[in-house]
Design a protein around this motif. Structure first.
Motif, short mmCIF file in Angstrom:
data_model
loop_
_atom_site.label_atom_id
_atom_site.label_comp_id
_atom_site.label_asym_id
_atom_site.label_seq_id
_atom_site.Cartn_x
_atom_site.Cartn_y
_atom_site.Cartn_z
N PRO A 102 0.81 -1.22 0.00
CA PRO A 102 0.00 0.00 0.00
C PRO A 102 0.85 1.27 0.00
O PRO A 102 0.50 2.25 -0.67
CB PRO A 102 -0.84 -0.13 1.27
CG PRO A 102 -0.94 -1.60 1.50
CD PRO A 102 0.38 -2.14 1.08
N ALA A 103 1.95 1.26 0.73
CA ALA A 103 2.83 2.42 0.73
C ALA A 103 3.49 2.62 -0.62
O ALA A 103 3.60 3.74 -1.13
CB ALA A 103 3.90 2.27 1.81
N GLY A 104 3.93 1.52 -1.22
CA GLY A 104 4.68 1.59 -2.47
C GLY A 104 3.84 1.91 -3.68
O GLY A 104 4.38 2.31 -4.72
N CYS A 105 2.52 1.73 -3.59
CA CYS A 105 1.64 1.97 -4.73
C CYS A 105 0.89 3.29 -4.63
O CYS A 105 0.01 3.55 -5.46
CB CYS A 105 0.64 0.82 -4.87
SG CYS A 105 1.36 -0.75 -5.39
N ARG A 106 1.22 4.12 -3.66
CA ARG A 106 0.54 5.40 -3.53
C ARG A 106 0.70 6.21 -4.81
O ARG A 106 1.80 6.44 -5.28
CB ARG A 106 1.10 6.20 -2.35
CG ARG A 106 0.80 5.59 -1.01
CD ARG A 106 1.74 6.04 0.09
NE ARG A 106 1.56 7.44 0.46
CZ ARG A 106 2.49 8.38 0.26
NH1 ARG A 106 3.65 8.07 -0.29
NH2 ARG A 106 2.27 9.62 0.65
N GLY A 107 -0.43 6.62 -5.40
CA GLY A 107 -0.40 7.43 -6.61
C GLY A 107 -0.24 6.67 -7.90
O GLY A 107 -0.14 7.28 -8.97
N SER A 108 -0.24 5.34 -7.84
CA SER A 108 0.00 4.53 -9.05
C SER A 108 -1.22 3.76 -9.50
O SER A 108 -1.10 2.83 -10.30
CB SER A 108 1.16 3.56 -8.79
OG SER A 108 2.34 4.25 -8.47
N GLY A 109 -2.39 4.09 -8.98
CA GLY A 109 -3.59 3.37 -9.38
C GLY A 109 -4.02 2.36 -8.33
O GLY A 109 -3.21 1.89 -7.53
N SER A 110 -5.29 2.01 -8.37
CA SER A 110 -5.83 1.04 -7.42
C SER A 110 -5.39 -0.37 -7.80
O SER A 110 -4.97 -0.62 -8.94
CB SER A 110 -7.36 1.11 -7.45
OG SER A 110 -7.84 0.63 -8.70
N PRO A 111 -5.48 -1.32 -6.87
CA PRO A 111 -5.19 -2.71 -7.25
C PRO A 111 -6.03 -3.18 -8.43
O PRO A 111 -5.53 -3.93 -9.28
CB PRO A 111 -5.52 -3.48 -5.96
CG PRO A 111 -5.28 -2.51 -4.86
CD PRO A 111 -5.73 -1.18 -5.42
N GLY A 112 -7.28 -2.73 -8.51
CA GLY A 112 -8.12 -3.13 -9.64
C GLY A 112 -7.58 -2.64 -10.96
O GLY A 112 -7.58 -3.38 -11.96
N ALA A 113 -7.11 -1.41 -11.00
CA ALA A 113 -6.54 -0.87 -12.24
C ALA A 113 -5.25 -1.59 -12.61
O ALA A 113 -5.00 -1.90 -13.78
CB ALA A 113 -6.29 0.62 -12.09
N LEU A 114 -4.43 -1.89 -11.61
CA LEU A 114 -3.19 -2.63 -11.89
C LEU A 114 -3.50 -4.03 -12.41
O LEU A 114 -2.84 -4.52 -13.35
CB LEU A 114 -2.33 -2.70 -10.63
CG LEU A 114 -1.81 -1.37 -10.08
CD1 LEU A 114 -1.01 -1.60 -8.80
CD2 LEU A 114 -0.96 -0.65 -11.11
N ARG A 115 -4.50 -4.68 -11.83
CA ARG A 115 -4.86 -6.02 -12.32
C ARG A 115 -5.42 -5.96 -13.75
O ARG A 115 -5.18 -6.86 -14.55
CB ARG A 115 -5.87 -6.67 -11.37
CG ARG A 115 -5.28 -7.07 -10.03
CD ARG A 115 -6.23 -7.92 -9.21
NE ARG A 115 -5.61 -8.34 -7.96
CZ ARG A 115 -5.86 -7.79 -6.78
NH1 ARG A 115 -6.75 -6.80 -6.67
NH2 ARG A 115 -5.24 -8.22 -5.70
N TRP A 116 -6.17 -4.90 -14.06
CA TRP A 116 -6.68 -4.73 -15.42
C TRP A 116 -5.52 -4.65 -16.41
O TRP A 116 -5.53 -5.31 -17.45
CB TRP A 116 -7.53 -3.47 -15.50
CG TRP A 116 -8.17 -3.23 -16.84
CD1 TRP A 116 -9.40 -3.64 -17.25
CD2 TRP A 116 -7.60 -2.51 -17.95
NE1 TRP A 116 -9.64 -3.23 -18.55
CE2 TRP A 116 -8.56 -2.52 -18.99
CE3 TRP A 116 -6.38 -1.86 -18.16
CZ2 TRP A 116 -8.32 -1.92 -20.23
CZ3 TRP A 116 -6.14 -1.26 -19.39
CH2 TRP A 116 -7.10 -1.29 -20.40
N LEU A 117 -4.51 -3.87 -16.06
CA LEU A 117 -3.35 -3.77 -16.93
C LEU A 117 -2.64 -5.11 -17.08
O LEU A 117 -2.29 -5.52 -18.19
CB LEU A 117 -2.37 -2.73 -16.38
CG LEU A 117 -2.60 -1.26 -16.75
CD1 LEU A 117 -1.59 -0.39 -16.02
CD2 LEU A 117 -2.51 -1.04 -18.25
N LEU A 118 -2.41 -5.79 -15.97
CA LEU A 118 -1.71 -7.08 -16.03
C LEU A 118 -2.48 -8.08 -16.88
O LEU A 118 -1.88 -8.84 -17.65
CB LEU A 118 -1.50 -7.62 -14.62
CG LEU A 118 -0.49 -6.86 -13.75
CD1 LEU A 118 -0.54 -7.36 -12.31
CD2 LEU A 118 0.92 -6.98 -14.32
N ASP A 119 -3.80 -8.08 -16.77
CA ASP A 119 -4.61 -8.99 -17.58
C ASP A 119 -4.49 -8.65 -19.05
O ASP A 119 -4.27 -9.53 -19.90
CB ASP A 119 -6.07 -8.91 -17.12
CG ASP A 119 -6.97 -9.81 -17.94
OD1 ASP A 119 -6.79 -11.06 -17.87
OD2 ASP A 119 -7.85 -9.30 -18.66
#
Length: 247
Positions: free
Chosen positions: A30-47
Motif C-alpha cells: 500500500p505504501a509503495g503503490c501510492r499514486g499509481s492506481g488502485s489494485p483493480g486498475a493494476l490487475r486490469w493492466l496485467l490482464d
C-alpha cells in the motif's frame, strides 16, 4: 525535474520506506503503490498485458517499486526498475529487494530486452515525452506489450501542479504511434473500485505517520500540495487517469 517534484520523488520516497518498514510488511505494498492506481486498475493492466510467469518486465519511472512488486506477486513476472531519483531507488531496494537502476528517459538497456514494459503516472513528469515513448518502444521486444497510466487533460486546468505537462488524448495517441506502437486497449482508472478497506487503511496509516514525523518539513508540505492538486483535478474530472495497452 522541478524542486517540487524532487521533494515528492526523492525525499518523501525515502521517508516512505522508513515508515513502511517500521509499520511492517503488510504496509509495504500500500505504501509503495501510492499514486499509481488502485489494485483493480493494476490487475486490469496485467490482464490486458497477458503477463506470464518469468516474463522480463521493465517498470520505467518506478518510484519506490510498489507496482512492480505487485506485478511480481500477482503473475510471477521478473521486474527490473528504472527511476531517476536516488531516494526512490533506495526505497525500492529496501522495501522490495528489486533490481533498480537510477536512470531517466534514456534507458540503459539494449533494444528488444523486455517482454513487458509499464510506465505509470510518469509521462507528465518528463520534459521530452517523445523521447521517453521512443525509449519504451525501443526496449520492448517485437511481440512485447506496453502498459501505461497517463494523466490526460483535454481542457484548461483551474490549477496546475508545478513541473507536470499533461498531454491531451490526441497528443497521447500521437506519442504512441510516433514510438512505432499501436494502441490495443484503453480504459479509465476512474472506472475501477477504490482500494479495498484493508489496503486503504494501511496506506492511510503510512500517510498519517509520514505527516506526524515530517509534517513541518518543507519537502513534505510541497509534496502534499502537489499531490493535493492532482487529487482535486482527478476528482472534478478536469484530469483523467487513462490506461493504455499498446504493442
Amino acid at each position: 525535474m522541478s524542486s517540487q517534484m524532487k521533494a515528492e520523488f526523492d525525499t518523501v520516497a525515502a521517508w516512505t520506506a522508513d515508515v513502511a518498514l517500521d509499520l511492517g510488511p503488510d504496509h509495504h505494498l500500500p505504501a509503495g503503490c501510492r499514486g499509481s492506481g488502485s489494485p483493480g486498475a493494476l490487475r486490469w493492466l496485467l490482464d490486458r498485458l497477458a503477463v506470464r510467469p518469468g516474463d522480463r518486465m521493465l517498470d520505467a519511472g518506478a518510484g519506490v517499486g510498489g507496482p512492480a512488486a505487485f506485478a511480481a506477486a500477482e503473475t510471477g513476472v521478473r521486474p527490473v526498475l528504472t527511476e531517476p531519483e536516488a531516494g526512490a531507488c533506495r526505497a525500492a531496494r529496501r522495501l522490495f529487494d528489486l533490481p533498480v537502476v537510477q536512470a531517466g528517459s534514456p534507458l540503459p538497456f539494449a533494444a528488444n530486452t523486455f517482454d513487458v514494459v509499464w510506465c505509470l503516472g510518469v509521462l507528465c513528469t518528463v520534459p521530452d515525452q517523445a523521447q521517453l515513448m521512443s525509449e519504451l518502444g525501443r526496449v520492448l521486444a517485437p511481440s512485447g506489450r506496453l502498459g501505461m497510466l497517463v494523466f490526460v487533460a483535454d481542457r484548461p486546468l483551474p490549477e496546475h501542479p508545478v513541473g507536470n505537462d499533461f498531454p491531451t488524448a490526441a497528443r497521447l495517441a500521437a506519442l504512441v504511434t510516433g514510438a512505432g506502437l499501436q494502441a490495443r486497449d484503453s480504459g479509465s482508472a476512474a472506472d475501477f473500485a477504490a482500494a479495498p478497506p484493508h489496503w486503504a487503511d494501511r496506506a492511510a496509516a503510512v500517510d498519517a505517520e509520514l505527516e506526524r514525523r515530517h509534517g513541518d518539513d518543507p519537502a513534505w508540505r510541497v509534496a502534499e500540495r502537489q499531490s493535493g492538486i492532482i487529487g482535486r483535478l482527478l476528482q472534478t474530472g478536469a484530469l483523467s487517469g487513462t490506461l493504455i495497452v499498446a504493442g
